[in-house]
Design a protein around this motif. Structure first.
Motif, PDB file in Angstrom:
ATOM      1  N   LEU A  53      11.931   4.452   3.082  1.00  0.00           N
ATOM      2  CA  LEU A  53      10.473   4.443   3.002  1.00  0.00           C
ATOM      3  C   LEU A  53       9.858   5.656   3.693  1.00  0.00           C
ATOM      4  CD1 LEU A  53       9.699   0.665   3.503  1.00  0.00           C
ATOM      5  CD2 LEU A  53       9.230   2.043   1.487  1.00  0.00           C
ATOM      6  N   ILE A  54      10.427   6.059   4.808  1.00  0.00           N
ATOM      7  CA  ILE A  54       9.912   7.241   5.502  1.00  0.00           C
ATOM      8  C   ILE A  54      10.136   8.497   4.661  1.00  0.00           C
ATOM      9  CG2 ILE A  54      10.259   8.740   7.511  1.00  0.00           C
ATOM     10  CD1 ILE A  54      10.829   6.146   9.101  1.00  0.00           C
ATOM     11  N   SER A  55      11.329   8.630   4.092  1.00  0.00           N
ATOM     12  CA  SER A  55      11.595   9.817   3.265  1.00  0.00           C
ATOM     13  C   SER A  55      10.770   9.792   1.978  1.00  0.00           C
ATOM     14  CB  SER A  55      13.088   9.934   2.959  1.00  0.00           C
ATOM     15  OG  SER A  55      13.535   8.825   2.238  1.00  0.00           O
ATOM     16  N   SER A  56      10.534   8.610   1.419  1.00  0.00           N
ATOM     17  CA  SER A  56       9.686   8.517   0.225  1.00  0.00           C
ATOM     18  C   SER A  56       8.244   8.861   0.536  1.00  0.00           C
ATOM     19  CB  SER A  56       9.758   7.109  -0.366  1.00  0.00           C
ATOM     20  OG  SER A  56      11.044   6.815  -0.810  1.00  0.00           O
ATOM     21  N   THR A  57       7.769   8.459   1.721  1.00  0.00           N
ATOM     22  CA  THR A  57       6.403   8.790   2.118  1.00  0.00           C
ATOM     23  C   THR A  57       6.241  10.301   2.290  1.00  0.00           C
ATOM     24  OG1 THR A  57       6.229   6.660   3.242  1.00  0.00           O
ATOM     25  CG2 THR A  57       4.617   8.333   3.834  1.00  0.00           C
ATOM     26  N   LEU A  58       7.227  10.938   2.899  1.00  0.00           N
ATOM     27  CA  LEU A  58       7.175  12.399   3.046  1.00  0.00           C
ATOM     28  C   LEU A  58       7.234  13.086   1.684  1.00  0.00           C
ATOM     29  CD1 LEU A  58       9.469  12.914   6.157  1.00  0.00           C
ATOM     30  CD2 LEU A  58       6.987  13.163   6.025  1.00  0.00           C
ATOM     31  N   THR A  59       8.063  12.561   0.787  1.00  0.00           N
ATOM     32  CA  THR A  59       8.150  13.121  -0.567  1.00  0.00           C
ATOM     33  C   THR A  59       6.821  12.980  -1.293  1.00  0.00           C
ATOM     34  OG1 THR A  59      10.496  12.600  -0.666  1.00  0.00           O
ATOM     35  CG2 THR A  59       9.396  12.989  -2.754  1.00  0.00           C
ATOM     36  N   LEU A  60       6.172  11.822  -1.138  1.00  0.00           N
ATOM     37  CA  LEU A  60       4.874  11.612  -1.764  1.00  0.00           C
ATOM     38  C   LEU A  60       3.832  12.575  -1.200  1.00  0.00           C
ATOM     39  CD1 LEU A  60       3.102   9.892  -3.680  1.00  0.00           C
ATOM     40  CD2 LEU A  60       2.633   8.435  -1.718  1.00  0.00           C
ATOM     41  N   LEU A  61       3.859  12.781   0.101  1.00  0.00           N
ATOM     42  CA  LEU A  61       2.928  13.710   0.730  1.00  0.00           C
ATOM     43  C   LEU A  61       3.124  15.129   0.183  1.00  0.00           C
ATOM     44  CD1 LEU A  61       0.809  14.263   3.002  1.00  0.00           C
ATOM     45  CD2 LEU A  61       2.774  14.766   4.459  1.00  0.00           C
ATOM     46  N   PHE A  62       4.374  15.568   0.098  1.00  0.00           N
ATOM     47  CA  PHE A  62       4.642  16.905  -0.437  1.00  0.00           C
ATOM     48  C   PHE A  62       4.320  16.997  -1.927  1.00  0.00           C
ATOM     49  CE2 PHE A  62       7.579  17.406   3.301  1.00  0.00           C
ATOM     50  CZ  PHE A  62       6.778  18.337   3.931  1.00  0.00           C
ATOM     51  N   ALA A  63       4.476  15.891  -2.664  1.00  0.00           N
ATOM     52  CA  ALA A  63       4.127  15.901  -4.090  1.00  0.00           C
ATOM     53  C   ALA A  63       2.619  16.066  -4.279  1.00  0.00           C
ATOM     54  CB  ALA A  63       4.610  14.620  -4.762  1.00  0.00           C
ATOM     55  N   VAL A  64       1.840  15.420  -3.423  1.00  0.00           N
ATOM     56  CA  VAL A  64       0.381  15.561  -3.518  1.00  0.00           C
ATOM     57  C   VAL A  64      -0.034  16.981  -3.121  1.00  0.00           C
ATOM     58  CG1 VAL A  64      -1.801  14.739  -2.539  1.00  0.00           C
ATOM     59  CG2 VAL A  64      -0.057  13.100  -3.225  1.00  0.00           C
ATOM     60  N   ILE A  65       0.605  17.534  -2.098  1.00  0.00           N
ATOM     61  CA  ILE A  65       0.327  18.920  -1.725  1.00  0.00           C
ATOM     62  C   ILE A  65       0.726  19.860  -2.861  1.00  0.00           C
ATOM     63  CG2 ILE A  65       1.019  20.784  -0.154  1.00  0.00           C
ATOM     64  CD1 ILE A  65       1.229  18.654   2.048  1.00  0.00           C
ATOM     65  N   GLY A  66       1.835  19.553  -3.535  1.00  0.00           N
ATOM     66  CA  GLY A  66       2.317  20.382  -4.628  1.00  0.00           C
ATOM     67  C   GLY A  66       1.431  20.366  -5.853  1.00  0.00           C
ATOM     68  N   LEU A  67       0.489  19.421  -5.936  1.00  0.00           N
ATOM     69  CA  LEU A  67      -0.438  19.417  -7.062  1.00  0.00           C
ATOM     70  C   LEU A  67      -1.286  20.684  -7.097  1.00  0.00           C
ATOM     71  CD1 LEU A  67      -1.776  15.753  -7.181  1.00  0.00           C
ATOM     72  CD2 LEU A  67      -0.500  16.941  -8.948  1.00  0.00           C
ATOM     73  N   GLY A  68      -1.442  21.323  -5.957  1.00  0.00           N
ATOM     74  CA  GLY A  68      -2.202  22.572  -5.924  1.00  0.00           C
ATOM     75  C   GLY A  68      -1.487  23.720  -6.613  1.00  0.00           C
ATOM     76  N   GLY A  69      -0.178  23.583  -6.826  1.00  0.00           N
ATOM     77  CA  GLY A  69       0.588  24.639  -7.464  1.00  0.00           C
ATOM     78  C   GLY A  69       0.816  24.437  -8.944  1.00  0.00           C
TER      79      GLY A  69
END
Length: 106
Positions: A53-69
């Protein structure tokens, strides 16, 4: 002299996609092995679903940040797929975690 600007948001988008696939693989490994055994780190015992769950939360956070790219249709689909896959994984892992805790308490 031409200096290329790095597209670090695009790289975050790609890395978060691969991390979500790795998280799904880890989820299937944990559930096939049985997640009732805890992992001990020093004197602390941690449930493998907690780590997932912690690694999935970090992945989700980076995926949302990656929407800018997002530059084209392929990267947009990859971002949406990453976010959807990670949210679904987090929902299932959270329900398994809480359902398992409920069964243990009975």
């Amino acid at each position: 002299m031409h200096i290329q600007k790095r597209n670090w948001l695009g790289h975050i988008n790609t890395y978060s996609f691969f991390c979500s696939l790795i998280c799904v693989g880890i989820f299937f490994f944990i559930t096939s092995k049985g997640f009732d055994s805890n992992i001990s780190i020093g004197s602390i015992e941690v449930n493998p679903l907690t780590i997932l769950l912690i690694s999935s939360t970090l992945t989700l956070l980076f995926a949302v940040i990656g929407l800018g790219g997002v530059k084209n249709f392929r990267t947009m689909v990859m971002s949406i797929l990453t976010i959807s896959l990670t949210l679904l994984l987090m929902l299932v892992a959270t329900s398994l975690y809480w359902f398992g805790r409920f069964i243990d308490s009975v």
